[in-house]
Design a protein around this motif. Structure first.
Motif, PDB file in Angstrom:
ATOM      1  N   UNK A  81       1.031  -1.181  -0.062  1.00  0.00           N
ATOM      2  CA  UNK A  81       0.025  -0.152   0.131  1.00  0.00           C
ATOM      3  C   UNK A  81       0.905   1.173  -0.034  1.00  0.00           C
ATOM      4  N   UNK A  82       2.020   1.282   0.603  1.00  0.00           N
ATOM      5  CA  UNK A  82       3.098   2.206   0.573  1.00  0.00           C
ATOM      6  C   UNK A  82       3.499   2.716  -0.705  1.00  0.00           C
ATOM      7  N   UNK A  83       3.825   1.505  -1.285  1.00  0.00           N
ATOM      8  CA  UNK A  83       4.410   1.476  -2.722  1.00  0.00           C
ATOM      9  C   UNK A  83       3.313   2.092  -3.675  1.00  0.00           C
ATOM     10  N   UNK A  84       2.037   1.784  -3.509  1.00  0.00           N
ATOM     11  CA  UNK A  84       0.923   2.435  -4.248  1.00  0.00           C
ATOM     12  C   UNK A  84       0.931   3.772  -3.929  1.00  0.00           C
ATOM     13  N   UNK A  85       0.940   4.320  -2.682  1.00  0.00           N
ATOM     14  CA  UNK A  85       0.908   5.556  -2.366  1.00  0.00           C
ATOM     15  C   UNK A  85       1.934   6.354  -3.024  1.00  0.00           C
ATOM     16  N   UNK A 100       0.970   6.947  -6.651  1.00  0.00           N
ATOM     17  CA  UNK A 100       0.390   7.912  -6.785  1.00  0.00           C
ATOM     18  C   UNK A 100       0.401   9.456  -6.464  1.00  0.00           C
ATOM     19  N   UNK A 101       1.227   9.412  -5.559  1.00  0.00           N
ATOM     20  CA  UNK A 101       1.774  10.767  -4.982  1.00  0.00           C
ATOM     21  C   UNK A 101       2.541  11.404  -6.224  1.00  0.00           C
ATOM     22  N   UNK A 102       3.337  10.398  -6.905  1.00  0.00           N
ATOM     23  CA  UNK A 102       4.131  10.932  -8.226  1.00  0.00           C
ATOM     24  C   UNK A 102       3.341  11.162  -9.516  1.00  0.00           C
ATOM     25  N   UNK A 103       1.990  11.148  -9.281  1.00  0.00           N
ATOM     26  CA  UNK A 103       1.116  11.375 -10.522  1.00  0.00           C
ATOM     27  C   UNK A 103       1.106  10.340 -11.510  1.00  0.00           C
ATOM     28  N   UNK A 104       1.535   8.992 -11.001  1.00  0.00           N
ATOM     29  CA  UNK A 104       1.625   8.068 -12.278  1.00  0.00           C
ATOM     30  C   UNK A 104       0.303   7.833 -12.476  1.00  0.00           C
ATOM     31  N   UNK A 105      -0.690   7.854 -11.710  1.00  0.00           N
ATOM     32  CA  UNK A 105      -2.175   7.749 -12.242  1.00  0.00           C
ATOM     33  C   UNK A 105      -2.549   6.214 -11.715  1.00  0.00           C
ATOM     34  N   UNK A 106      -3.903   6.057 -11.479  1.00  0.00           N
ATOM     35  CA  UNK A 106      -4.569   4.967 -10.813  1.00  0.00           C
ATOM     36  C   UNK A 106      -4.168   3.610 -11.609  1.00  0.00           C
ATOM     37  N   UNK A 107      -4.727   3.629 -12.787  1.00  0.00           N
ATOM     38  CA  UNK A 107      -4.655   2.360 -13.643  1.00  0.00           C
ATOM     39  C   UNK A 107      -3.231   2.106 -13.660  1.00  0.00           C
ATOM     40  N   UNK A 108      -2.300   2.783 -14.101  1.00  0.00           N
ATOM     41  CA  UNK A 108      -0.891   2.441 -14.433  1.00  0.00           C
ATOM     42  C   UNK A 108      -0.200   1.934 -13.049  1.00  0.00           C
ATOM     43  N   UNK A 109      -0.609   2.535 -11.793  1.00  0.00           N
ATOM     44  CA  UNK A 109       0.077   2.299 -10.759  1.00  0.00           C
ATOM     45  C   UNK A 109      -0.459   0.874 -10.340  1.00  0.00           C
ATOM     46  N   UNK A 110      -1.694   0.419 -10.613  1.00  0.00           N
ATOM     47  CA  UNK A 110      -2.095  -0.915 -10.061  1.00  0.00           C
ATOM     48  C   UNK A 110      -1.116  -1.828 -10.931  1.00  0.00           C
ATOM     49  N   UNK A 111      -1.362  -1.761 -12.255  1.00  0.00           N
ATOM     50  CA  UNK A 111      -0.540  -2.410 -13.471  1.00  0.00           C
ATOM     51  C   UNK A 111       0.833  -2.790 -12.566  1.00  0.00           C
ATOM     52  N   UNK A 161       0.825  -4.699  -9.615  1.00  0.00           N
ATOM     53  CA  UNK A 161       0.574  -6.349  -9.729  1.00  0.00           C
ATOM     54  C   UNK A 161       1.766  -7.183 -10.189  1.00  0.00           C
ATOM     55  N   UNK A 162       2.485  -6.366 -11.102  1.00  0.00           N
ATOM     56  CA  UNK A 162       3.627  -7.085 -11.938  1.00  0.00           C
ATOM     57  C   UNK A 162       4.889  -7.103 -10.906  1.00  0.00           C
ATOM     58  N   UNK A 163       4.911  -6.051  -9.997  1.00  0.00           N
ATOM     59  CA  UNK A 163       6.265  -6.097  -9.017  1.00  0.00           C
ATOM     60  C   UNK A 163       5.941  -7.390  -8.027  1.00  0.00           C
ATOM     61  N   UNK A 164       4.584  -7.456  -7.634  1.00  0.00           N
ATOM     62  CA  UNK A 164       4.305  -8.498  -6.465  1.00  0.00           C
ATOM     63  C   UNK A 164       4.560  -9.789  -7.117  1.00  0.00           C
ATOM     64  N   UNK A 165       4.249 -10.070  -8.458  1.00  0.00           N
ATOM     65  CA  UNK A 165       4.275 -11.340  -9.072  1.00  0.00           C
ATOM     66  C   UNK A 165       6.026 -11.558  -9.132  1.00  0.00           C
ATOM     67  N   UNK A 166       6.617 -10.479  -9.615  1.00  0.00           N
ATOM     68  CA  UNK A 166       8.097 -10.831  -9.958  1.00  0.00           C
ATOM     69  C   UNK A 166       8.828 -10.952  -8.765  1.00  0.00           C
TER      70      UNK A 166
END
Length: 408
Positions: A141-145, A148-159, A162-167
């Protein structure tokens, strides 16, 4: 009785005679002449002060030439046309010295340190979080925050998460170098390495390439147009500038100053004139001069979408009478973050944006706007501004950008 009468007559005659003498004497008496005005007072001027040097040095006798010793021009010389002597006070000012812009190849790499100073917090923050021994839900959740704080955007952040968690799950043990490599690969995928980031300035017809620059006033649009002229000149192209932003008083002067520094001519019109007419004349002059590229700076008013659409649509239609537009660049201020995306949507609905220029990217820690705006418009970031200097506009290179994000 007679004696008395005679005495009276004599008396009357005597009185009359006396009266005549008195009147005659009064008539003959002259009036005194009028008094003359008093003479003005005599003013004695003070003695003249000596000029500088008169007391310090006595005049010296210098040899003088006689008229026989003075050489006179011959008859042939006297008949020659007189040579004009230029008055330095009224002479035309010297032409401004033409600057040679620095080459654009690898410019972003040279500016990487400046970019890293503002963007390094994003990469370091992600690496610190990924380096924790236990990556629980709170950490993700901290990674997502952070993203998002860096203005990456919601959808790109979620993608990305997810890829980082899997790898990370597959990788198991995580050394710092492995994490850095992993994060670099995923960020490159997010930014996009397969997009065409070339600024198209070559026409398929026998006409110059036509580039129209759009954007809201205050984003650095006119300055970016001038800097882009330097980029093109540095790449060996001749440029004509069209000052079609006629509604902002200083826009044409500002653009002309940029053009003069690199030898590019600026076509301009009257203040508050028709922007489409200026754009048309600029392309016409570019064709006549055989220029390689015509850059058109448009007005950035955003009062109503309808007014903006009518104005930019007219400019586009008029310019395309000469030939199709090869590039329409949207200038966005990176420091505005998500507000810049609202502006981007409006312009994207008005004209077919083909590329994005992000200015002031060195002034914000929200470099994720690169990802967000590309996702929003479906067009690539082609140029980025990284400072106030004339050569601080650089072609966007994903690898150099990501390396600046995660640091060395």
């Amino acid at each position: 009785m007679e004696i008395v009468i005679l005495a009276v007559v004599i008396a009357l005659v005597a009185i009359g005679a006396i009266s005549g003498l008195v009147v005659g004497s009064r008539r003959k008496k002259k009036l005194p002449p009028p008094e003359a005005p008093p003479a003005p007072p005599t003013i004695t001027a003070p003695p003249a002060e000596p000029h500088v040097g008169e007391e310090a040095e006595t005049p010296r006798e210098e040899p003088r030439r006689t008229i026989e010793e003075v050489g006179l021009p011959t008859a042939e010389e006297a008949l020659e046309a007189p040579a004009a002597v230029e008055d330095p006070l009224v002479a035309a000012p010297p032409a401004p010295e033409i600057e040679v812009p620095e080459p654009t190849a690898g410019r972003l790499v040279r500016l990487r340190a400046r970019l890293a100073r503002s963007q390094n917090s994003l990469g370091k923050g992600l690496l610190t979080l990924l380096s924790r021994e236990h990556l629980d839900e709170d950490t993700w959740e901290e990674i997502e925050d952070t993203l998002l704080t860096a203005d990456v955007g919601v959808t790109p952040t979620q993608e990305l998460v997810e890829r980082l968690r899997e790898r990370v799950r597959v990788l198991g043990t995580r050394t710092p170098q492995e994490l850095r490599t992993l994060l670099r690969e995923e960020l490159l995928t997010l930014v996009g390495t397969d997009l065409d980031r070339t600024v198209h300035t070559e026409s398929d017809l026998d006409t110059p390439g036509i580039v129209m620059v759009v954007g809201v006033n205050g984003t650095g649009k006119t300055t970016t147009t001038g800097k882009l002229a330097r980029v093109l000149v540095a790449d060996g192209k001749s440029v004509v500038l069209g000052a079609a932003d006629t509604f902002r008083a200083a826009a044409a002067d500002q653009l002309q100053t940029w053009g003069e520094r690199v030898g590019a001519r600026t076509v301009r019109g009257p203040e508050a004139g028709d922007p489409a007419s200026v754009a048309y004349d600029a392309v016409k002059e570019g064709i006549a001069e055989g220029a390689d590229v015509v850059l058109i700076d448009t007005a950035g008013r955003l009062h109503t979408k309808t007014g903006l659409m009518d104005e930019l649509g007219k400019v586009k239609r008029v310019v395309e009478k000469h030939g199709p537009l090869d590039e329409i660049l949207l200038v966005l201020d990176a420091t505005t973050g998500q507000n810049g995306l609202v502006q981007a949507r409006v312009f994207a609905e008005v004209v077919d944006i083909t590329g994005i220029v992000l200015t002031k990217l060195d002034g914000t820690a929200k470099g994720g706007i690169v990802v967000a705006v590309q996702r929003e418009l479906g067009v690539p970031v082609k140029l980025v501004g990284l400072g106030e200097g004339p050569d601080d506009l650089a072609p966007f290179e994903p690898e150099a950008f990501v390396d600046a994000l995660i640091g060395d």
